[in-house]
Scaffold this motif. Sequence first.
Motif, PDB file in Angstrom:
ATOM      1  N   PRO A 192      -4.741  -0.304  -9.352  1.00 36.56           N
ATOM      2  CA  PRO A 192      -4.467  -1.034  -8.050  1.00 36.56           C
ATOM      3  C   PRO A 192      -5.924  -1.143  -7.251  1.00 36.56           C
ATOM      4  O   PRO A 192      -6.577  -0.190  -7.291  1.00 36.56           O
ATOM      5  CB  PRO A 192      -3.558  -0.079  -7.181  1.00 36.56           C
ATOM      6  N   GLY A 193      -6.339  -2.502  -6.928  1.00 34.96           N
ATOM      7  CA  GLY A 193      -7.472  -2.726  -6.389  1.00 34.96           C
ATOM      8  C   GLY A 193      -7.309  -3.309  -4.778  1.00 34.96           C
ATOM      9  O   GLY A 193      -8.253  -3.570  -4.421  1.00 34.96           O
ATOM     10  N   THR A 194      -6.216  -3.094  -4.307  1.00 40.02           N
ATOM     11  CA  THR A 194      -5.813  -3.634  -3.051  1.00 40.02           C
ATOM     12  C   THR A 194      -6.773  -2.798  -2.080  1.00 40.02           C
ATOM     13  O   THR A 194      -6.420  -1.344  -2.038  1.00 40.02           O
ATOM     14  CB  THR A 194      -4.589  -3.757  -2.805  1.00 40.02           C
ATOM     15  N   GLU A 195      -7.490  -3.242  -0.862  1.00 43.62           N
ATOM     16  CA  GLU A 195      -8.425  -2.416  -0.028  1.00 43.62           C
ATOM     17  C   GLU A 195      -7.277  -2.225   0.903  1.00 43.62           C
ATOM     18  O   GLU A 195      -6.611  -3.055   1.649  1.00 43.62           O
ATOM     19  CB  GLU A 195      -9.321  -3.128   0.333  1.00 43.62           C
ATOM     20  N   VAL A 196      -7.535  -1.085   1.709  1.00 45.09           N
ATOM     21  CA  VAL A 196      -6.790  -0.632   2.882  1.00 45.09           C
ATOM     22  C   VAL A 196      -7.780  -0.347   3.824  1.00 45.09           C
ATOM     23  O   VAL A 196      -8.709   0.724   3.649  1.00 45.09           O
ATOM     24  CB  VAL A 196      -5.989   0.605   2.715  1.00 45.09           C
ATOM     25  N   LEU A 197      -8.092  -1.266   4.875  1.00 44.92           N
ATOM     26  CA  LEU A 197      -9.058  -1.264   5.767  1.00 44.92           C
ATOM     27  C   LEU A 197      -8.467  -1.002   7.231  1.00 44.92           C
ATOM     28  O   LEU A 197      -7.643  -1.133   7.599  1.00 44.92           O
ATOM     29  CB  LEU A 197      -9.658  -2.737   5.850  1.00 44.92           C
ATOM     30  N   PRO A 198      -9.462   0.046   7.753  1.00 46.53           N
ATOM     31  CA  PRO A 198      -8.979   0.342   9.172  1.00 46.53           C
ATOM     32  C   PRO A 198      -9.214  -0.690  10.235  1.00 46.53           C
ATOM     33  O   PRO A 198     -10.314  -1.553   9.991  1.00 46.53           O
ATOM     34  CB  PRO A 198      -9.951   1.625   9.457  1.00 46.53           C
ATOM     35  N   VAL A 199      -8.671  -0.840  11.454  1.00 49.40           N
ATOM     36  CA  VAL A 199      -8.789  -1.480  12.602  1.00 49.40           C
ATOM     37  C   VAL A 199      -9.371  -0.507  13.348  1.00 49.40           C
ATOM     38  O   VAL A 199      -8.578   0.525  13.868  1.00 49.40           O
ATOM     39  CB  VAL A 199      -7.805  -2.399  13.081  1.00 49.40           C
TER      40      VAL A 199
END
Length: 325
Positions: A64-71
């Motif tokens: 899996p390469g989907t990024e989880v980014l913070p706000v």
Amino acid sequence: MSTTPLRPPLSPIARRVRAYFAPVDRNSSIPAIFDPALDAGFPLDAPPAPWLDVGWIENFRRSPGTEVLPVRAGAKGTTASQFRARLEARVEFDFLDWGKLQMALAGGSEHFNVLDPDPNAPRTPSGAKGIPAVALQPGSTATEIIVGSGAVAAFAPGDVIVVDLDYVNQTGYVGAAIAGAFVRNPADVSGDVDFIRRASFNLGKVASTTATSLLLVQPLLGGTPPVNAKVQKVIAFVDREAGSFFQEWSALFILPAESGGRVCFHYPFLQPAASARETSFTVAGPLESFALHAAFTARPLGDPIDAERVLCYRTFYPPPAAPLY
């Protein structure tokens, strides 16, 4: 002495992974759907259409390469929420079998049939021009190819055949039921009347012959041949490094657990992510087995249940006697 019952294991232990592929309709971009409710009893040895069994695979690995980014918010930039960006997923493995489908999927680009050649044809790296095709007679099916009493003598049990249309300046995707290539300009293929049969997946192997027909070991990969189709013998398969065409298929990978139950991974859209290469395994020195290494990138599907964009579905069918958690 403790009388507490032992907790049953919940680990899905499997010997290998079984792989199934189904063609995507390239003109409408409609994939094959594995429905975890309706397909709960998916038969491993007799997969329902349009799924095609490509056998056992090894070294199955998902990335899996989907990024989880913070706000971030506030004076100290703390995480206020998160979102997913750059949807990406990759899967790779080794095909243990070398067949038409396995080679095409692992090679990634156009996969050509090497036609039984005209001995006087010029040499070409994808295979010389073939002996002229034989027209089908009315009534042919996916398992019986009717060629007539005169032509049937040119074929014998064990022959591989391709059944598809003549190329007559068509553009776009070509190939009966399964897209084998994309033609932008008729000049690109030099008007080769056999081009569609070179690229076609509509292949079969002759089991026996009758007075007028070829009876096949398995149904043609592309199903019942189109009207006006013709048949030619195929002696080999060839793929190429590079090219601009990308295969696109739906895929289903199943881990049948030894303790019962199974895990399924369904990718609605997979396209190749690497060029053709092989891996080898030592059987018993000095003998080695050569496998087809395949790597794919997933494209997302808009899930009709809530319109979310999804790359892969993972389903777990627990064994009947297993605890829930």
